[in-house]
Design a protein around this motif. Structure first.
Motif: not given
Length: 294
Positions: A82-83, A133, A74-75, A292, A85, A70-71, A78-79
């Protein structure tokens, strides 16, 4: 597919590298096995049809891997999705194979422990994860030029220096001799070879083969300090992404990267960048990297 055996992986090396690895294995360097979650995941992926709900359940068995996954997603790379769940959402949006690559990377990042050099161990993973990252963001930005995907770049970023970790775990003098406790210092290949008859790039390659990473990523790990050994194909492009990610990491840390001057003339054209456009590109990547982190 639980991974390639270490002996099979050694056979893919040249004669000198193979001898070096065999000597290191005899001296007690241990190649980490794939975690059970990865073995189960790859077994499912080999089937022609797989159920995303089952894949999700397998990944969720390991809370540490799930949290790290999940972390990573969050970069900024992959915006658009997102989000997230649930793991199922990640599998649907990012893609099954791509998610498996990310799981493989975070599985390695969660392995091993060093009782003595805790600070160095933590610094190693902080560096590896930052480089991974940044590599992911470079791949995302340059995808039309490079045809390397963010998950592949992240995987290479996490694994590229894992050989250092295994040598650090095995040889008590390695940390001091390679100056790993000093800010901004990293392994010198000639020094490493002279003092330990070892090459962390070759060790990393064996881990990558053993964990069944794509061939071009394995080759990029093997030659990430020797790009000129690679022809014009995906491995070379991956090394270029890794080298620029390392340079951006050092710039962000305000540390001089001596290797950059030697490699930049090969790296920049490979990524469709020039000296003039580099500062602005670096600023964009660093800004996205910081986004991120919050």
């Amino acid at each position: 597919m639980s991974g390639t055996s270490v002996n099979e992986a050694v056979k893919t090396l040249g004669e000198e590298d193979a001898k070096k690895i065999k000597r290191l294995l005899e001296r007690g360097v241990k190649i980490p096995p794939q975690p059970r979650v990865m073995q189960e995941l790859f077994k499912l992926l080999q089937q022609k049809e797989f159920d995303i709900r089952v894949l999700s359940r397998v990944i969720n068995q390991d809370p540490g891997i799930t949290a790290m996954l999940f972390k990573v997603v969050g970069s900024a790379a992959y915006k658009q999705h997102q989000p997230f769940e649930t793991v199922e959402q990640i599998l649907h949006a990012v893609g099954v194979r791509q998610t498996a690559n990310l799981v493989q990377a975070v599985a390695l990042a969660g392995m091993g422990d060093i009782k003595k050099n805790t600070r160095v161990y933590e610094a190693f993973w902080a560096r590896s994860q930052a480089v991974a990252q940044i590599a992911m963001l470079i791949a995302d930005d340059r995808i039309a030029v490079c045809n390397i995907f963010p998950d592949q770049a992240y995987l290479a970023g996490i694994f590229h220096d894992c050989g250092v970790l295994l040598l650090l775990q095995r040889f008590t003098a390695y940390c001091a001799e390679m100056h790993l406790g000093e800010p901004g210092r990293w392994v010198d290949l000639a020094d490493e070879d002279r003092k330990f008859s070892a090459d962390h790039c070759v060790v990393g390659y064996i881990v990558a083969r053993h964990w069944h990473l794509p061939d071009f990523i394995c080759d990029a790990i093997r030659y990430h300090h020797d790009m000129s050994e690679l022809g014009m194909h995906a491995s070379r492009t991956m090394v270029a992404i890794l080298q620029l990610a390392i340079e951006i990491y050092y710039r962000e840390q305000r540390i001089h990267n001596a290797e950059w001057d030697r490699v930049k003339e090969e790296v920049l054209p490979e990524l469709g960048l020039g000296e003039d456009s580099l500062p602005e590109f670096v600023d964009v990547i660093i800004e996205r990297f910081h986004m991120a982190q919050h």
